[in-house]
Scaffold this motif. Sequence first.
Motif, short mmCIF file in Angstrom:
data_model
loop_
_atom_site.label_atom_id
_atom_site.label_comp_id
_atom_site.label_asym_id
_atom_site.label_seq_id
_atom_site.Cartn_x
_atom_site.Cartn_y
_atom_site.Cartn_z
N ARG A 1 37.37 36.91 37.13
CA ARG A 1 36.64 36.43 38.30
C ARG A 1 35.13 36.40 38.08
NH1 ARG A 1 38.53 36.02 43.14
NH2 ARG A 1 36.57 36.84 43.94
N GLU A 2 34.60 37.44 37.41
CA GLU A 2 33.14 37.57 37.32
C GLU A 2 32.57 36.88 36.07
OE1 GLU A 2 31.49 38.91 39.80
OE2 GLU A 2 33.21 39.75 40.88
N ARG A 3 33.35 36.86 34.97
CA ARG A 3 32.79 36.32 33.73
C ARG A 3 33.32 34.94 33.38
NH1 ARG A 3 30.29 40.70 31.27
NH2 ARG A 3 31.12 42.71 31.98
N THR B 1 38.46 32.20 39.73
CA THR B 1 38.51 32.97 40.99
C THR B 1 39.80 32.71 41.77
OG1 THR B 1 37.24 31.24 42.06
CG2 THR B 1 36.01 33.14 41.25
N HIS C 1 38.47 41.54 37.02
CA HIS C 1 37.02 41.37 37.11
C HIS C 1 36.51 40.46 36.01
CE1 HIS C 1 37.03 45.34 39.51
NE2 HIS C 1 36.88 44.33 40.35
N HIS D 1 43.07 36.86 43.19
CA HIS D 1 42.23 37.58 44.16
C HIS D 1 42.48 39.08 44.09
CE1 HIS D 1 42.44 33.58 46.48
NE2 HIS D 1 41.29 33.65 45.83
N ILE D 2 41.60 39.83 44.75
CA ILE D 2 41.75 41.29 44.83
C ILE D 2 42.14 41.65 46.26
CG2 ILE D 2 40.59 43.51 44.58
CD1 ILE D 2 38.58 42.04 42.69
N GLU E 1 36.65 47.84 31.80
CA GLU E 1 36.65 46.66 32.67
C GLU E 1 38.07 46.12 32.88
OE1 GLU E 1 33.32 44.01 32.67
OE2 GLU E 1 34.63 42.25 32.69
N LEU E 2 38.38 45.83 34.15
CA LEU E 2 39.70 45.33 34.50
C LEU E 2 39.77 43.82 34.29
CD1 LEU E 2 40.13 47.41 37.77
CD2 LEU E 2 41.19 47.87 35.55
#
Lengths: 161, 804
Positions: free
Chosen positions: A31-33, A37, A28, A40-41, A24-25
């Motif tokens: 942003r996801e956990r 946010t 991520h 950004h990507i 996992e990057l």
Amino acid sequence: MANKHTVSFKLNGNDVDVVVEARELLIHTLRERLATTGPHIGCETTHCGACTVDLDGASVKSCTVLTVQCQDAEVLTIEGLEQNGELHALQEGFTQEHGLQCGYCTPGMITRAYRLLQENPNPSEEDIRYWMAGNLCRCTGYQNIVKAVQFAAEKLSSAQA
Amino acid sequence: MAASPDLIEREAALQGLGVSRLRKEDARFIRGQGTFIDDIKLPGMLFGAMVRSPYAHARIKSINKDKALAMPGVTAVLVADDLRPLGLHWMPTIGGDTQAVLADEKVCFQMQEVAMVIASDRYTAADAADMVEVEYEELPAIVDPHKAMDDDAPIIREDIADKDEVSHGPRTHPNHIFTWEAGDKDATDAVFDNAAVTVKEEILNPRVHPCPIETCGCVASFDKVTGQLTVNVTSQVPHLFRTVLAMLSGIPESKIRVISGDIGGGFGNKVPIYPGYVIAVVASIVTGLPIKWIESRIENISTTGFARDYHGIGELAADKDGRIKALRFFALADHGAFNSHVSATKLPAGLFSICTGSYDIPTAYCRVDAVYTNKAPGGVAYRCSLRVTEAVYLIERMIDILALKVGVDKAEIRRRNFIKEDMFPYNTSLGWTVDSGSYHNALDKVLKAVDYEGLLKEQAEKRANGELMGIGISTFTEIVGAGPTKVCDILGIGLFDSCEIRVNPTGSAIARFGTMSQGQGHATTYAQIIATELGLPSDEIQIEEGDTDTAPYGAGTWGSRSTPVGGAAAALAARKIRAKAQKIAAHLLEVGEADLEWEIDRFKVKGNPTQTKTMKEIAMVAHTGDLPEGMQQGLDASEYYDPPNLTFPFGAYVCVVDIDRFTGETKVRRFYALDDCGTRINPMIIEGQIHGGLTEAFAVAFGQEIPFDENGNHLGNSLMDYFIPTSFETPHWETDETVTPSPHHPIGAKGVAESPHVGGIPCFSNAVVDAFAHLGVTHMDMPHSAYRVWQQCKALGIDKHADT
């Protein structure tokens, strides 16, 4: 949970623990956990810099850092720059000098500029252009970003004087 | 007479037209609190990943989903056959063609959408996409558009091979899309036959990509209970998006809500409706769960929203002094595998016929032939109006080529051919009415600012020393603000735009628009227009766009249309409100309406300046019973603005370059840009737009290109290869202005964001070619990368040091 790792680090001054696969990057995970946010990507090749965060006192592109590399690290993102309701001089500078348009690259830009001013509180225009070259912007043409960083440098140095 | 301090103070309090007001959008972005598409997270949301074709042209022999479906976390694998029962495996395009949503028996470009995997998260989805087994039979591909209509060319679109027409007139070959022409061919040919001087050049606008830092994406969410479909999407055109979804899906438009949140740059890339969106919608309808689909960068550059790919031939006929008598332009347009080119229905080549530029050219003819190739479909307008960069590039290059041929200075030849100030409004020989301009004035101002004579002298000295220095001039005219509904529609919907304003009792207001900001600062500038019209402070005027449930219908933001169309709607809606306010003021002051005059933020009685009613006071009264006989409460208005004409911003640019003949490296020493966008709403934002547009022009001129090999394989579709200028190589920009208002726009504004891109590209090219002009070079195609420029030096034999 086979193949998962618990990783503990400091995010913007707060302790966090996450359980992630080895692959996992960091972008991520943030942003996801961790509901962070701001970063950004924008690419998958570490060129655009939209995902720039500060990791143990160095700018990194969090799209090419594994979260498992962050054990015990201190991570700073755009969300950690405002202190006690007061904007960082860079955040103020980007508004005052119109250093952003769509706002997508802005968190990475400001986080990168933060590291620049830590290392070099009094950068020349050429210094700024060189240091910021890993962060791409398609809207501004960079000219006002340079001014925004200069605004912050001046404000910070006059506050110290 | 100087204005009184009171008036100056009241005016300043409004922060209205002409003020460099700081942006209201910034507060969230500098804190990392924007809401971009990938920030949207809904309960139960699944993630879609695309399976794409490795071949540019191939038959699909079989697709095996089993291994992918067996993976934990995988919900579905959708292929064309799954969409077929719903009739959604193909979709209509803006260009009047149809496009495969998922490849239907064959693929026609590399990276074409073949299947979408729906899974619990993006990692699982990506893993499973790799496990979908597709067997292909490769077919010969067409990459070069010049070969598309060869007798033995493979047929790309078997689905329409027997169709005589794809919505724009007769086809002459299965790979032919349309032929479009404008002007008088016979008259033009006759002028060429008898002209003292003619010039001709092949000029390419290569295939490029707008490449916003945020890629495209959506979250589709269908509620099976209510039948409501909500789509969050990176769309520059949320209302058109909803209408197309309704047409495609059969869901009533009232049950579809499209929300464009914060958009991380568009530049034309986010105008079309892409297969990924349609598949995400279908997947949500099927699963009843929200589906997120976000492009990777490689997917973005490879498949959505390329621009240009116009292979032009320019010709000018002139007298011996360089006065242009006729223009003849051709373009072969490579539209890729499906004609999803963004254009208005009646304008298949967009606004290409603005190619007469800033010049008084009595006779002209132009033709565009569009063909299919095995490349990604489309043709979006990358930071320009439809096909305007291509048109302006041709004329601005050709006039330099003519100048060389007749031996007239490139500034002087422009002066000789400019449309003169007293000729406006000017009807071009290709059918446009240019609203206003002051071209001589703009060019003279720029030449003086850069000391043009001094530059020419320096250049002569450098040339004598064998050094390469180039001076580029561009005096362009843009055409923006699409557009009059009698000329411009998309899928039958006219390109009007709209504004609704509601003033609250305490004098604050909300205004909603059919446009959609992607960084242009609408929340700031629209409020300034309304503030000046209504006399209410812009800080108390809230601007909203992008939510089709609340915003009035409009055609979105592209082609610099927000200020010309949306801004006009704002001014006229505000004027309706002011007209009602005037009636209320007359009633309160017990005078006739004609006895009142407007002053910044209030009505006052003529000859009795102490008798006044401010707009804020009137706003409160409008919500009471103390109103003129028969008047309803409230202070609001809406305006649907159908512009009488497009607007024609213009500019004069000068670029100075120094080229290292041993390495081919070009250094932009100076770039001076004078833009005239008519009335200026916010100078700070205008300048920012010009910096950005020039930088995107620099990108196109010096490095951007989507290259393919002969089999249609991409040779550069990530940011490792595709050129985005960094802060280090981006030149310093100098800006200037003149102000020539548009006579037909309510506040005289013309739009600005695209001018620097359109006018900048030929200026860079003209400078690079000028560096070689004394060596007999008349044209060099973009991109002017060091390698390509070095090849020119090598061809001329000037790349070697004298002592080696």
